[in-house]
Motif scaffolding. Structure first.
Motif, PDB file in Angstrom:
ATOM      1  N   UNK A  56       0.820  -1.213   0.000  1.00 41.83           N
ATOM      2  CA  UNK A  56       0.000   0.000   0.000  1.00 41.83           C
ATOM      3  C   UNK A  56       0.853   1.262   0.000  1.00 41.83           C
ATOM      4  N   UNK A  57       1.874   1.283   0.823  1.00 45.94           N
ATOM      5  CA  UNK A  57       2.733   2.454   0.971  1.00 45.94           C
ATOM      6  C   UNK A  57       4.183   2.019   0.780  1.00 45.94           C
ATOM      7  N   UNK A  58       4.852   2.651  -0.169  1.00 43.91           N
ATOM      8  CA  UNK A  58       6.254   2.318  -0.410  1.00 43.91           C
ATOM      9  C   UNK A  58       7.136   3.021   0.620  1.00 43.91           C
ATOM     10  N   UNK A  59       8.226   2.368   1.023  1.00 37.16           N
ATOM     11  CA  UNK A  59       9.167   3.055   1.903  1.00 37.16           C
ATOM     12  C   UNK A  59       9.683   4.313   1.215  1.00 37.16           C
ATOM     13  N   UNK A  60       9.969   5.370   1.881  1.00 36.57           N
ATOM     14  CA  UNK A  60      10.267   5.450   3.309  1.00 36.57           C
ATOM     15  C   UNK A  60       9.080   5.794   4.186  1.00 36.57           C
ATOM     16  N   UNK A  61       7.876   5.819   3.664  1.00 39.36           N
ATOM     17  CA  UNK A  61       6.738   6.080   4.541  1.00 39.36           C
ATOM     18  C   UNK A  61       6.246   7.493   4.388  1.00 39.36           C
ATOM     19  N   UNK A  62       5.939   8.201   5.380  1.00 37.70           N
ATOM     20  CA  UNK A  62       6.054   7.922   6.813  1.00 37.70           C
ATOM     21  C   UNK A  62       4.923   7.027   7.327  1.00 37.70           C
ATOM     22  N   UNK A  63       5.170   6.390   8.462  1.00 41.42           N
ATOM     23  CA  UNK A  63       4.182   5.504   9.074  1.00 41.42           C
ATOM     24  C   UNK A  63       4.067   5.840  10.558  1.00 41.42           C
ATOM     25  N   UNK A  77       8.771  -2.457  10.446  1.00 40.40           N
ATOM     26  CA  UNK A  77       8.620  -1.498   9.356  1.00 40.40           C
ATOM     27  C   UNK A  77       9.879  -0.649   9.185  1.00 40.40           C
ATOM     28  N   UNK A  78      10.484  -0.235  10.284  1.00 33.90           N
ATOM     29  CA  UNK A  78      11.719   0.553  10.203  1.00 33.90           C
ATOM     30  C   UNK A  78      12.830  -0.262   9.531  1.00 33.90           C
ATOM     31  N   UNK A  79      12.876  -1.554   9.822  1.00 31.70           N
ATOM     32  CA  UNK A  79      13.880  -2.424   9.177  1.00 31.70           C
ATOM     33  C   UNK A  79      13.664  -2.513   7.665  1.00 31.70           C
ATOM     34  N   UNK A  80      12.435  -2.294   7.215  1.00 34.82           N
ATOM     35  CA  UNK A  80      12.117  -2.307   5.782  1.00 34.82           C
ATOM     36  C   UNK A  80      12.345  -0.945   5.130  1.00 34.82           C
ATOM     37  N   UNK A  81      12.809   0.029   5.907  1.00 27.26           N
ATOM     38  CA  UNK A  81      13.135   1.329   5.352  1.00 27.26           C
ATOM     39  C   UNK A  81      12.105   2.415   5.550  1.00 27.26           C
ATOM     40  N   UNK A  82      11.080   2.154   6.353  1.00 20.32           N
ATOM     41  CA  UNK A  82      10.056   3.160   6.618  1.00 20.32           C
ATOM     42  C   UNK A  82      10.528   4.132   7.690  1.00 20.32           C
ATOM     43  N   UNK A 112       5.102   8.602  24.209  1.00 19.89           N
ATOM     44  CA  UNK A 112       3.914   8.349  25.028  1.00 19.89           C
ATOM     45  C   UNK A 112       2.918   9.449  24.702  1.00 19.89           C
ATOM     46  N   UNK A 113       1.726   9.048  24.310  1.00 25.98           N
ATOM     47  CA  UNK A 113       0.689  10.019  23.985  1.00 25.98           C
ATOM     48  C   UNK A 113      -0.659   9.330  24.065  1.00 25.98           C
ATOM     49  N   UNK A 114      -1.702  10.110  24.212  1.00 26.49           N
ATOM     50  CA  UNK A 114      -3.072   9.607  24.249  1.00 26.49           C
ATOM     51  C   UNK A 114      -3.598   9.617  22.823  1.00 26.49           C
ATOM     52  N   UNK A 115      -3.744   8.441  22.212  1.00 27.86           N
ATOM     53  CA  UNK A 115      -4.152   8.378  20.809  1.00 27.86           C
ATOM     54  C   UNK A 115      -5.616   8.743  20.594  1.00 27.86           C
ATOM     55  N   UNK A 116      -6.361   8.961  21.681  1.00 29.22           N
ATOM     56  CA  UNK A 116      -7.744   9.404  21.511  1.00 29.22           C
ATOM     57  C   UNK A 116      -7.833  10.925  21.381  1.00 29.22           C
ATOM     58  N   UNK A 117      -6.728  11.602  21.610  1.00 34.51           N
ATOM     59  CA  UNK A 117      -6.662  13.067  21.487  1.00 34.51           C
ATOM     60  C   UNK A 117      -5.877  13.413  20.215  1.00 34.51           C
ATOM     61  N   UNK A 118      -6.011  14.651  19.715  1.00 34.70           N
ATOM     62  CA  UNK A 118      -5.226  15.042  18.536  1.00 34.70           C
ATOM     63  C   UNK A 118      -3.723  14.848  18.797  1.00 34.70           C
ATOM     64  N   UNK A 119      -3.070  14.251  17.835  1.00 33.45           N
ATOM     65  CA  UNK A 119      -1.631  13.993  17.970  1.00 33.45           C
ATOM     66  C   UNK A 119      -0.838  15.145  17.380  1.00 33.45           C
ATOM     67  N   UNK A 120       0.384  15.290  17.814  1.00 30.33           N
ATOM     68  CA  UNK A 120       1.198  16.438  17.422  1.00 30.33           C
ATOM     69  C   UNK A 120       1.497  16.481  15.935  1.00 30.33           C
ATOM     70  N   UNK A 121       1.497  15.358  15.234  1.00 29.89           N
ATOM     71  CA  UNK A 121       1.827  15.369  13.811  1.00 29.89           C
ATOM     72  C   UNK A 121       0.596  15.326  12.921  1.00 29.89           C
ATOM     73  N   UNK A 122      -0.582  15.458  13.522  1.00 31.24           N
ATOM     74  CA  UNK A 122      -1.831  15.486  12.761  1.00 31.24           C
ATOM     75  C   UNK A 122      -2.355  16.922  12.758  1.00 31.24           C
TER      76      UNK A 122
END
Length: 124
Positions: A56-63, A77-82, A112-122
Motif C-alpha cells: 500500500x505504501x512504499x518506503x520510506x513512509x512515513x508511518x 517497518x523501520x527495518x524495511x526502510x520506513x 507516550x501520547x493519548x491516541x484518543x486526542x489530537x496527535x502532534x503530527x496530525x
C-alpha cells in the motif's frame, strides 16, 4: 420488580473506568507483551502485517504505529526502510519499545501520547 425466578432484581449503573486504570493495567502487562515477540505466531503476524503495508505504501513512509505496544510492528517497518513513529499511552510499553530499538540499532521514534486526542503530527 422480580426476575423470572421470582427474585428481586437489582439495578446496576454502568460506570466507565478512568483512563489511569487502563494505563496502569496495560503498563502491568508490558513484560508479557514484550515476551510475545519470540512466539512464532507473533513473528509471522508482524512479518505479514509489514508485508501488507508494503503493498500500500512504499518506503520510506512515513508511518505512524498508533497503539504500538512494545514496538514489534514499528521495528519491523523501520527495518524495511520506513520512517516510523510509534505512539502508545503506556509509558512502560514505550520504554520497552525504545529499549528494543536501541538494542537492535533500529531508528524509530517512540512517544507516550493519548491516541484518543489530537496527535502532534496530525493537523488540527
Amino acid at each position: 420488580m422480580l426476575n423470572p425466578r421470582g427474585q428481586p432484581t437489582r439495578s446496576v449503573a454502568a460506570m466507565p473506568a478512568p483512563r489511569w486504570f487502563f494505563r496502569f493495567m496495560y503498563d502491568r502487562e508490558s513484560a508479557a507483551w514484550d515476551r510475545r515477540r519470540d512466539e512464532p505466531e507473533q513473528r509471522e503476524l508482524v512479518a505479514r502485517t509489514a508485508g501488507e503495508l508494503a503493498n500500500v505504501v512504499a518506503p520510506p513512509g512515513p508511518v505512524a504505529d498508533l497503539g504500538c505496544g512494545p514496538g514489534a510492528h514499528a521495528l519491523a517497518l523501520a527495518r524495511r526502510g520506513y520512517d516510523v513513529v510509534g505512539v502508545d499511552g503506556s509509558p512502560r510499553m514505550v520504554q520497552v519499545a525504545r529499549t528494543r530499538a536501541a538494542r537492535d540499532e533500529v531508528d524509530v521514534t517512540f512517544d507516550v501520547d493519548d491516541v484518543s486526542a489530537p496527535l502532534r503530527f496530525v493537523p488540527a
